[in-house]
Design a protein around this motif. Sequence first.
Motif, mmCIF file in Angstrom:
data_model
loop_
_atom_site.group_PDB
_atom_site.id
_atom_site.type_symbol
_atom_site.label_atom_id
_atom_site.label_comp_id
_atom_site.label_asym_id
_atom_site.label_seq_id
_atom_site.Cartn_x
_atom_site.Cartn_y
_atom_site.Cartn_z
ATOM 1 N N PHE A 85 0.814 -1.221 0.000
ATOM 2 C CA PHE A 85 0.000 0.000 0.000
ATOM 3 C C PHE A 85 0.853 1.278 0.000
ATOM 4 O O PHE A 85 0.359 2.349 0.338
ATOM 5 C CB PHE A 85 -0.929 0.005 1.215
ATOM 6 N N LYS A 86 2.133 1.165 -0.371
ATOM 7 C CA LYS A 86 3.044 2.304 -0.294
ATOM 8 C C LYS A 86 2.538 3.501 -1.096
ATOM 9 O O LYS A 86 2.522 4.639 -0.613
ATOM 10 C CB LYS A 86 4.435 1.901 -0.787
ATOM 11 N N ALA A 87 2.114 3.273 -2.336
ATOM 12 C CA ALA A 87 1.647 4.378 -3.179
ATOM 13 C C ALA A 87 0.414 5.043 -2.581
ATOM 14 O O ALA A 87 0.253 6.268 -2.659
ATOM 15 C CB ALA A 87 1.346 3.882 -4.590
ATOM 16 N N ASN A 90 1.477 7.314 0.235
ATOM 17 C CA ASN A 90 2.009 8.573 -0.303
ATOM 18 C C ASN A 90 0.881 9.499 -0.738
ATOM 19 O O ASN A 90 0.921 10.712 -0.495
ATOM 20 C CB ASN A 90 2.933 8.290 -1.493
ATOM 21 N N PHE A 91 -0.132 8.915 -1.367
ATOM 22 C CA PHE A 91 -1.280 9.691 -1.828
ATOM 23 C C PHE A 91 -1.989 10.371 -0.661
ATOM 24 O O PHE A 91 -2.269 11.579 -0.692
ATOM 25 C CB PHE A 91 -2.248 8.782 -2.585
ATOM 26 N N VAL A 92 -2.272 9.623 0.384
ATOM 27 C CA VAL A 92 -2.986 10.172 1.542
ATOM 28 C C VAL A 92 -2.162 11.278 2.211
ATOM 29 O O VAL A 92 -2.696 12.299 2.654
ATOM 30 C CB VAL A 92 -3.322 9.053 2.542
ATOM 31 N N ASP A 93 -0.840 11.075 2.262
ATOM 32 C CA ASP A 93 0.030 12.066 2.896
ATOM 33 C C ASP A 93 0.175 13.343 2.068
ATOM 34 O O ASP A 93 0.319 14.440 2.613
ATOM 35 C CB ASP A 93 1.424 11.469 3.137
ATOM 36 N N GLU A 94 0.119 13.208 0.755
ATOM 37 C CA GLU A 94 0.482 14.331 -0.121
ATOM 38 C C GLU A 94 -0.699 15.038 -0.780
ATOM 39 O O GLU A 94 -0.620 16.237 -1.065
ATOM 40 C CB GLU A 94 1.425 13.828 -1.230
ATOM 41 N N PHE A 95 -1.780 14.320 -1.014
ATOM 42 C CA PHE A 95 -2.866 14.903 -1.818
ATOM 43 C C PHE A 95 -3.802 15.758 -0.963
ATOM 44 O O PHE A 95 -4.322 15.306 0.060
ATOM 45 C CB PHE A 95 -3.659 13.792 -2.506
ATOM 46 N N VAL A 157 -9.286 2.561 3.787
ATOM 47 C CA VAL A 157 -8.646 1.310 3.370
ATOM 48 C C VAL A 157 -7.409 1.056 4.228
ATOM 49 O O VAL A 157 -7.183 -0.049 4.722
ATOM 50 C CB VAL A 157 -8.257 1.363 1.876
ATOM 51 N N LEU A 158 -6.622 2.108 4.464
ATOM 52 C CA LEU A 158 -5.331 1.963 5.122
ATOM 53 C C LEU A 158 -5.407 1.851 6.631
ATOM 54 O O LEU A 158 -4.744 0.990 7.233
ATOM 55 C CB LEU A 158 -4.425 3.152 4.769
ATOM 56 N N TYR A 159 -6.178 2.719 7.273
ATOM 57 C CA TYR A 159 -6.028 2.937 8.708
ATOM 58 C C TYR A 159 -7.066 2.199 9.548
ATOM 59 O O TYR A 159 -8.128 1.796 9.062
ATOM 60 C CB TYR A 159 -6.049 4.432 9.004
ATOM 61 N N SER A 160 -6.765 2.092 10.838
ATOM 62 C CA SER A 160 -7.601 1.310 11.745
ATOM 63 C C SER A 160 -8.978 1.920 11.967
ATOM 64 O O SER A 160 -9.893 1.226 12.413
ATOM 65 C CB SER A 160 -6.896 1.147 13.090
ATOM 66 N N LYS A 161 -9.154 3.201 11.646
ATOM 67 C CA LYS A 161 -10.495 3.781 11.764
ATOM 68 C C LYS A 161 -11.447 3.144 10.762
ATOM 69 O O LYS A 161 -12.669 3.233 10.907
ATOM 70 C CB LYS A 161 -10.454 5.287 11.555
ATOM 71 N N GLY A 162 -10.866 2.523 9.724
ATOM 72 C CA GLY A 162 -11.667 1.824 8.719
ATOM 73 C C GLY A 162 -11.297 0.350 8.677
ATOM 74 O O GLY A 162 -11.455 -0.374 9.656
ATOM 75 N N LEU A 168 -2.174 -5.089 8.422
ATOM 76 C CA LEU A 168 -2.345 -6.542 8.453
ATOM 77 C C LEU A 168 -1.125 -7.249 7.871
ATOM 78 O O LEU A 168 -0.383 -6.672 7.073
ATOM 79 C CB LEU A 168 -3.562 -6.949 7.626
ATOM 80 N N PRO A 169 -0.897 -8.510 8.234
ATOM 81 C CA PRO A 169 0.042 -9.316 7.446
ATOM 82 C C PRO A 169 -0.543 -9.485 6.044
ATOM 83 O O PRO A 169 -1.773 -9.541 5.877
ATOM 84 C CB PRO A 169 0.095 -10.640 8.197
ATOM 85 N N LYS A 170 0.309 -9.558 5.054
ATOM 86 C CA LYS A 170 -0.165 -9.617 3.666
ATOM 87 C C LYS A 170 -1.121 -10.786 3.431
ATOM 88 O O LYS A 170 -2.066 -10.695 2.657
ATOM 89 C CB LYS A 170 1.036 -9.734 2.724
ATOM 90 N N GLY A 171 -0.874 -11.886 4.121
ATOM 91 C CA GLY A 171 -1.709 -13.062 3.932
ATOM 92 C C GLY A 171 -3.146 -12.886 4.361
ATOM 93 O O GLY A 171 -4.021 -13.659 3.952
ATOM 94 N N LEU A 172 -3.429 -11.879 5.182
ATOM 95 C CA LEU A 172 -4.795 -11.658 5.665
ATOM 96 C C LEU A 172 -5.481 -10.478 4.986
ATOM 97 O O LEU A 172 -6.578 -10.079 5.392
ATOM 98 C CB LEU A 172 -4.783 -11.474 7.184
ATOM 99 N N VAL A 173 -4.857 -9.927 3.952
ATOM 100 C CA VAL A 173 -5.494 -8.883 3.157
ATOM 101 C C VAL A 173 -6.491 -9.530 2.190
ATOM 102 O O VAL A 173 -6.181 -10.551 1.566
ATOM 103 C CB VAL A 173 -4.446 -8.088 2.356
ATOM 104 N N PRO A 174 -7.705 -8.979 2.052
ATOM 105 C CA PRO A 174 -8.651 -9.517 1.068
ATOM 106 C C PRO A 174 -8.077 -9.402 -0.343
ATOM 107 O O PRO A 174 -7.699 -8.313 -0.773
ATOM 108 C CB PRO A 174 -9.878 -8.621 1.225
ATOM 109 N N PHE A 175 -7.997 -10.525 -1.040
ATOM 110 C CA PHE A 175 -7.441 -10.541 -2.404
ATOM 111 C C PHE A 175 -8.535 -10.677 -3.464
ATOM 112 O O PHE A 175 -8.428 -10.118 -4.543
ATOM 113 C CB PHE A 175 -6.449 -11.696 -2.549
ATOM 114 N N HIS A 176 -9.576 -11.444 -3.161
ATOM 115 C CA HIS A 176 -10.598 -11.743 -4.161
ATOM 116 C C HIS A 176 -11.986 -11.701 -3.527
ATOM 117 O O HIS A 176 -12.129 -11.792 -2.304
ATOM 118 C CB HIS A 176 -10.365 -13.135 -4.780
#
Length: 512
Positions: A85-87, A90-95, A157-162, A168-176
């Motif tokens: 989620f790096k990009a 950056n978006f949330v910090d800069e936009f 999407v990113l933060y604990s408020k949502g 999360l560990p990558k394995g527990l991110v919703p993929f599909h």
Amino acid sequence: MNFNESDILQIQDKGLSTEEVNRQIEIFKRGNIKVDIQEAATIGNGISAISDEERTEYIRSFEHKKEDLDLLKFVPASGAATRMFKALHNFVDEFDPSKQELREYLDESGDSSLRTFFNHIEKLPFYTEAIAAAKDDKSDFDELSSDEQKKLIAENVLYSKGLGLSDLPKGLVPFHKYDDVVVTAFEEHLYEAAKYAESKGVVKSHFTVAQSDKEKFEAEFDKVKDRVEEKTGSKFEITYSYQDPKTDTIAVDDENAPFRTEEGSMFFRPGGHGALIDNLNQQDADVIFVKNIDNVVTWSNLGDVVDYKKMLAGKLLELKAKAFGLIEKLQSSPSDEDVKEASTFLAEELFVKSLTGSETASELLEKLDRPLRICGMVKNEGEPGGGPFLVKDEEGEVSLQIIEGAQIDDDNPEQVKIVKESTHFNPVDLVCSLRKPDGTTYDLEKYVDPNTSFIANKTKDGKPLKALERPGLWNGAMAKWNTVFVEVPVTTFNPVKTVADLLKESHQPLND
């Protein structure tokens, strides 16, 4: 170097010795040892191309034998989702939607993955949940501008408020997502394993996880267990391990002295995925499938993935049977014909290049009696990853190795030229045999090349340090295994490195 009493206690708490820490410090003083690449492994020169007829036969052979085998899927899954989620971070910090439009920000950032994310955001598996979280966050969500809504969705999407996906560990991110069912990478690995790692109605999978995440994975399995077992018709045995603190490595400063924290204690870091050779060493199965946590597909795209995993396993079992037969001959009173047969097998089937033809039976036995791995290799189409090469070690032996870019001497034009001639890369698609002919397992630590450890520049509390990465799990940690490279199609390689990768066709549920 000499350690004070506090240092010695800290070293002992790690399960290490002062001798081991001093050995690591000497590696920093020595510096990185670059590999000596001889050739790129290509089709016919280190990589086998399997015909359709051969593939069918290997699959048939594996399916015929698998009910009598102990099968295991081994998945390194300790990685966090932060980099994915790096990009977006950056978006949330800069936009700032009050100062510019989203399209202007995207043009300035030049990040194509971020553009893809916003252009097709509604296709993400967690979109519905992210919208609901954003509306809970701001009651006037529907009155906000489109750009303001997108920033708010990204935050949720990113933060604990949502949803808190970045934590999360990558394995527990919703993929599909299938209809209303959202599925994580972890759950997809279970569905996939059931297709090729099931024996006698049981699927055994082992996940290496961060110690702090073990309970999260266990809770996820409890949540999906009934659904997965009903869909696959199999029972699942899931085990976990985490990187042992004794595999952590000392960090040093520019003078190669132990890096000290603000409290004055020495700083140790996890030694990279190569430390997981210890975790793999604890496993006991006839066939072990190794695959990264983020490399999964939707159910409708499993065809090639499953077929080629079975093919690799069938190839492994064939070579293992031949090797065991030759080992038995060489351990008794081998004839000249037995010695010749073993030499030919090593040269032609296992691609051991440094044979002279004058090896004794005991020398050939030493080369045969090792762990065995079959590695799928994908044609290079611009994806990042290590590659297959023929490499000469310090003793002059040339063998097949998986080499990462950081191991290559970029200042040597000949080495760079060979790298540019490479045609394939490593998707981390391994099928392994760790058992000896007598049924016991090899001690995998004996087959690590310690010279392939790697020094990297990092920071801690704003101060620079040098970190030591252990020989990579499928690189130097398996350097002295017997290795076979087999070409597999790119359809078997579908990693999720950025969140936008979830929008690729292989991650979109079609006709599932």
